[in-house]
Design a protein around this motif. Structure first.
Motif, PDB file in Angstrom:
ATOM      1  N   TYR A   1     -21.553  21.601  62.922  1.00  0.00           N
ATOM      2  CA  TYR A   1     -22.021  22.916  62.130  1.00  0.00           C
ATOM      3  C   TYR A   1     -22.062  22.834  60.538  1.00  0.00           C
ATOM      4  O   TYR A   1     -23.027  23.416  60.102  1.00  0.00           O
ATOM      5  N   THR A   2     -21.413  22.184  59.890  1.00  0.00           N
ATOM      6  CA  THR A   2     -21.371  21.978  58.673  1.00  0.00           C
ATOM      7  C   THR A   2     -22.588  21.067  58.118  1.00  0.00           C
ATOM      8  O   THR A   2     -23.289  21.585  56.950  1.00  0.00           O
TER       9      THR A   2
ATOM     10  N   LYS B   1     -31.252  27.710  40.060  1.00  0.00           N
ATOM     11  CA  LYS B   1     -31.012  26.457  40.702  1.00  0.00           C
ATOM     12  C   LYS B   1     -29.494  26.221  40.481  1.00  0.00           C
ATOM     13  O   LYS B   1     -28.938  25.346  41.427  1.00  0.00           O
ATOM     14  N   ASP B   2     -28.652  26.758  39.920  1.00  0.00           N
ATOM     15  CA  ASP B   2     -27.300  26.492  39.653  1.00  0.00           C
ATOM     16  C   ASP B   2     -26.543  27.688  40.697  1.00  0.00           C
ATOM     17  O   ASP B   2     -25.215  27.633  40.694  1.00  0.00           O
ATOM     18  N   PHE B   3     -26.991  28.383  41.184  1.00  0.00           N
ATOM     19  CA  PHE B   3     -26.679  29.488  42.081  1.00  0.00           C
ATOM     20  C   PHE B   3     -25.965  28.933  43.361  1.00  0.00           C
ATOM     21  O   PHE B   3     -26.538  28.170  44.006  1.00  0.00           O
ATOM     22  N   GLN B   4     -24.749  29.147  43.673  1.00  0.00           N
ATOM     23  CA  GLN B   4     -24.052  28.438  44.595  1.00  0.00           C
ATOM     24  C   GLN B   4     -23.944  29.488  45.850  1.00  0.00           C
ATOM     25  O   GLN B   4     -23.519  30.700  45.949  1.00  0.00           O
ATOM     26  N   ILE B   5     -24.188  28.813  47.016  1.00  0.00           N
ATOM     27  CA  ILE B   5     -24.149  29.713  48.194  1.00  0.00           C
ATOM     28  C   ILE B   5     -23.054  28.865  49.134  1.00  0.00           C
ATOM     29  O   ILE B   5     -23.010  27.934  49.353  1.00  0.00           O
ATOM     30  N   GLY B   6     -22.066  29.871  49.481  1.00  0.00           N
ATOM     31  CA  GLY B   6     -21.315  29.532  50.606  1.00  0.00           C
ATOM     32  C   GLY B   6     -21.048  30.467  51.710  1.00  0.00           C
ATOM     33  O   GLY B   6     -21.384  31.589  51.705  1.00  0.00           O
ATOM     34  N   VAL B   7     -20.080  30.058  52.682  1.00  0.00           N
ATOM     35  CA  VAL B   7     -19.739  30.912  53.663  1.00  0.00           C
ATOM     36  C   VAL B   7     -18.308  31.025  53.899  1.00  0.00           C
ATOM     37  O   VAL B   7     -17.650  29.945  53.456  1.00  0.00           O
ATOM     38  N   PHE B   8     -17.534  32.195  54.316  1.00  0.00           N
ATOM     39  CA  PHE B   8     -16.121  32.327  54.434  1.00  0.00           C
ATOM     40  C   PHE B   8     -15.940  33.147  55.503  1.00  0.00           C
ATOM     41  O   PHE B   8     -15.489  34.129  55.474  1.00  0.00           O
ATOM     42  N   PRO B   9     -16.025  32.525  56.788  1.00  0.00           N
ATOM     43  CA  PRO B   9     -15.563  32.923  57.889  1.00  0.00           C
ATOM     44  C   PRO B   9     -14.081  32.692  58.433  1.00  0.00           C
ATOM     45  O   PRO B   9     -13.482  31.573  58.085  1.00  0.00           O
ATOM     46  N   PRO B  10     -13.520  33.727  59.276  1.00  0.00           N
ATOM     47  CA  PRO B  10     -12.563  33.184  59.854  1.00  0.00           C
ATOM     48  C   PRO B  10     -12.674  31.993  60.746  1.00  0.00           C
ATOM     49  O   PRO B  10     -13.770  31.870  61.263  1.00  0.00           O
TER      50      PRO B  10
ATOM     51  N   LYS C   1     -26.483  38.441  40.546  1.00  0.00           N
ATOM     52  CA  LYS C   1     -25.855  38.691  39.323  1.00  0.00           C
ATOM     53  C   LYS C   1     -24.438  37.984  38.781  1.00  0.00           C
ATOM     54  O   LYS C   1     -24.038  37.926  37.920  1.00  0.00           O
ATOM     55  N   ALA C   2     -24.157  37.110  39.934  1.00  0.00           N
ATOM     56  CA  ALA C   2     -22.997  36.292  39.970  1.00  0.00           C
ATOM     57  C   ALA C   2     -23.413  34.806  39.855  1.00  0.00           C
ATOM     58  O   ALA C   2     -24.687  34.367  39.678  1.00  0.00           O
ATOM     59  N   ASP C   3     -22.521  34.012  39.930  1.00  0.00           N
ATOM     60  CA  ASP C   3     -22.601  32.480  39.891  1.00  0.00           C
ATOM     61  C   ASP C   3     -22.730  32.063  41.021  1.00  0.00           C
ATOM     62  O   ASP C   3     -23.257  30.916  41.734  1.00  0.00           O
ATOM     63  N   GLY C   4     -22.604  33.041  42.190  1.00  0.00           N
ATOM     64  CA  GLY C   4     -22.766  32.436  43.698  1.00  0.00           C
ATOM     65  C   GLY C   4     -22.306  33.389  44.547  1.00  0.00           C
ATOM     66  O   GLY C   4     -21.688  34.762  44.228  1.00  0.00           O
ATOM     67  N   VAL C   5     -22.609  33.378  45.734  1.00  0.00           N
ATOM     68  CA  VAL C   5     -22.141  34.328  46.911  1.00  0.00           C
ATOM     69  C   VAL C   5     -21.379  33.587  47.912  1.00  0.00           C
ATOM     70  O   VAL C   5     -21.688  32.401  48.316  1.00  0.00           O
ATOM     71  N   LEU C   6     -20.372  34.370  48.543  1.00  0.00           N
ATOM     72  CA  LEU C   6     -19.702  33.838  49.968  1.00  0.00           C
ATOM     73  C   LEU C   6     -19.863  34.767  50.740  1.00  0.00           C
ATOM     74  O   LEU C   6     -19.545  36.003  50.638  1.00  0.00           O
ATOM     75  N   LEU C   7     -20.680  34.373  52.039  1.00  0.00           N
ATOM     76  CA  LEU C   7     -21.035  35.023  52.965  1.00  0.00           C
ATOM     77  C   LEU C   7     -19.915  35.137  54.175  1.00  0.00           C
ATOM     78  O   LEU C   7     -19.663  34.058  54.485  1.00  0.00           O
ATOM     79  N   ASN C   8     -19.779  36.406  54.345  1.00  0.00           N
ATOM     80  CA  ASN C   8     -18.758  36.619  55.530  1.00  0.00           C
ATOM     81  C   ASN C   8     -19.301  36.503  56.817  1.00  0.00           C
ATOM     82  O   ASN C   8     -19.072  37.507  57.659  1.00  0.00           O
ATOM     83  N   TYR C   9     -19.846  35.317  57.249  1.00  0.00           N
ATOM     84  CA  TYR C   9     -20.646  35.234  58.578  1.00  0.00           C
ATOM     85  C   TYR C   9     -20.454  33.676  58.899  1.00  0.00           C
ATOM     86  O   TYR C   9     -20.168  32.870  58.091  1.00  0.00           O
ATOM     87  N   SER C  10     -20.334  33.603  60.101  1.00  0.00           N
ATOM     88  CA  SER C  10     -20.441  32.286  60.680  1.00  0.00           C
ATOM     89  C   SER C  10     -21.685  31.796  61.376  1.00  0.00           C
ATOM     90  O   SER C  10     -22.047  30.794  61.449  1.00  0.00           O
ATOM     91  N   ASP C  11     -22.212  32.833  62.252  1.00  0.00           N
ATOM     92  CA  ASP C  11     -23.435  32.901  62.974  1.00  0.00           C
ATOM     93  C   ASP C  11     -24.734  32.325  62.178  1.00  0.00           C
ATOM     94  O   ASP C  11     -25.107  32.723  61.133  1.00  0.00           O
ATOM     95  N   LEU C  12     -25.521  31.439  62.567  1.00  0.00           N
ATOM     96  CA  LEU C  12     -26.599  30.455  61.908  1.00  0.00           C
ATOM     97  C   LEU C  12     -27.678  31.642  61.743  1.00  0.00           C
ATOM     98  O   LEU C  12     -28.370  31.433  60.559  1.00  0.00           O
ATOM     99  N   GLN C  13     -28.084  32.356  62.653  1.00  0.00           N
ATOM    100  CA  GLN C  13     -28.895  33.560  62.525  1.00  0.00           C
ATOM    101  C   GLN C  13     -28.673  34.680  61.394  1.00  0.00           C
ATOM    102  O   GLN C  13     -29.536  34.805  60.601  1.00  0.00           O
TER     103      GLN C  13
ATOM    104  N   ALA D   1     -17.004  34.387  63.305  1.00  0.00           N
ATOM    105  CA  ALA D   1     -15.919  33.384  63.175  1.00  0.00           C
ATOM    106  C   ALA D   1     -16.161  31.981  63.460  1.00  0.00           C
ATOM    107  O   ALA D   1     -17.197  31.851  64.619  1.00  0.00           O
ATOM    108  N   PHE D   2     -15.816  30.864  63.090  1.00  0.00           N
ATOM    109  CA  PHE D   2     -16.212  29.430  63.382  1.00  0.00           C
ATOM    110  C   PHE D   2     -14.841  29.411  64.359  1.00  0.00           C
ATOM    111  O   PHE D   2     -13.637  29.354  63.767  1.00  0.00           O
TER     112      PHE D   2
END
Length: 305
Positions: free
Chosen positions: A270-271, A180-189, A151-163, A259-260
């Motif tokens: 990783y990136t 299609k324009d939904f943005q997926i990101g990660v935001f780990p320590p 329901k947002a424009d994107g998500v920032l996941l609080n994970y670093s682990d690829l699994q 965390a990364f």
């Protein structure tokens, strides 16, 4: 992939601005100005950064709709855009449950999820109706929040682990595909450096432990973390803080999923892997942005790509 770094963590405003100018001058695409649980009001810091920079995007958040009303959040985001242009994004999420408890906010998980997603929808709609172009992200870990992020424009996941990231992406793609324009990101320590003794690096280990202890119980059970995390929770409750004993009780294997921590070459690999999975943003959480050296290291790695 867009690279961003989280600032406004345990620094004076003048030091935050010095780091922001390094980002703006030397090539990271975004600064995220954390609000919770820091002590400086994020919109005011974001305004100061906007005055001192010219090109980087500025994200405000994580902002907790449990602490601010919908009206307050819409007002400060619209004021920033009116004053400095369409350079701003917003990240919403409930915030750390232990920090909330410490200030007297005690709510059930289901109540928090419902309130957060409901606030997100109202804030996003009001900004759009007002003509404000601003991407609104949801910070997510558990399945309900991950699905709610659609329901947002994107998500920032609080994970670093690829699994864990792959599992979260699978949750997003259940049923209807994200827009299609939904943005997926990660935001780990994050800590870029020698991480052979992860537990001894108190900055990144404490940040990872904070994320792990706040993990959604469904995810903890699914990945076999629940016993370790429940034990760590009890220890935090008894001691009133995350200390070395708590960190050791979780252990490297669990901490490194949240965390990364690695060398510059490992970060590049990783990136690149994240991009192949479909992740379009990497936000480097504390402790990486706590020091100017940490910010400059990211800039150098980015320039080398």
């Amino acid at each position: 992939m867009r690279w961003g770094v989280a600032l406004n963590v345990r620094n004076t405003l003048s030091e935050t601005l010095r780091k922001a100018m390094v980002v703006d001058t030397d090539g990271l695409e975004q600064i995220w100005v954390t609000d919770f649980p820091t002590i400086r009001y994020a919109p005011a810091v974001a305004a100061a950064i906007a005055e001192s920079t010219s090109s980087c995007r500025i994200g405000v958040g994580l902002v907790s709709p449990i602490l601010y009303s919908t009206t307050q959040i819409v007002q400060f985001m619209s004021t920033l855009i009116d004053s400095f242009g369409e350079r701003f994004d917003l990240l919403l999420g409930p915030g750390d449950r232990y920090a909330l408890t410490n200030i007297g906010v005690i709510q059930s998980g289901k109540q928090v999820v419902g309130q957060t997603i409901g606030s997100l929808v109202r804030i996003r709609n009001e900004l759009r109706e007002g003509g404000y172009r601003c991407s609104t992200f949801l910070g997510a870990q558990g399945p309900a929040m991950i699905r709610g992020s659609l329901k947002a424009d994107g998500v920032l996941l609080n994970y670093s682990d690829l699994q864990l990231i792959q599992w979260a992406l699978d949750q997003l793609r259940k049923g209807n595909q994200p827009p299609k324009d939904f943005q997926i990101g990660v935001f780990p320590p994050t800590f870029v450096g020698n991480c052979r003794e992860f537990e001894r690096d108190q900055g990144v280990a404490v940040s990872a432990a904070m994320v792990a202890i706040g993990l959604n119980s469904t995810v903890a059970r699914l990945f076999g973390f629940q016993d370790h995390i429940e034990r760590a929770k009890r220890m935090v409750k008894e001691r009133g803080k995350i200390n070395l004993e708590v960190i050791k009780s979780l252990g490297d294997e669990i901490l490194q999923r949240f965390a990364f921590c690695g060398t510059s070459d490992q970060l590049i690999n990783y990136t690149e892997t994240l991009e192949r999975l479909g992740v379009s943003q990497m936000v480097f959480g504390p402790p990486q942005g706590v020091t100017r050296d940490g910010v400059e290291d990211l800039v150098k790695i980015r320039a080398a790509l």
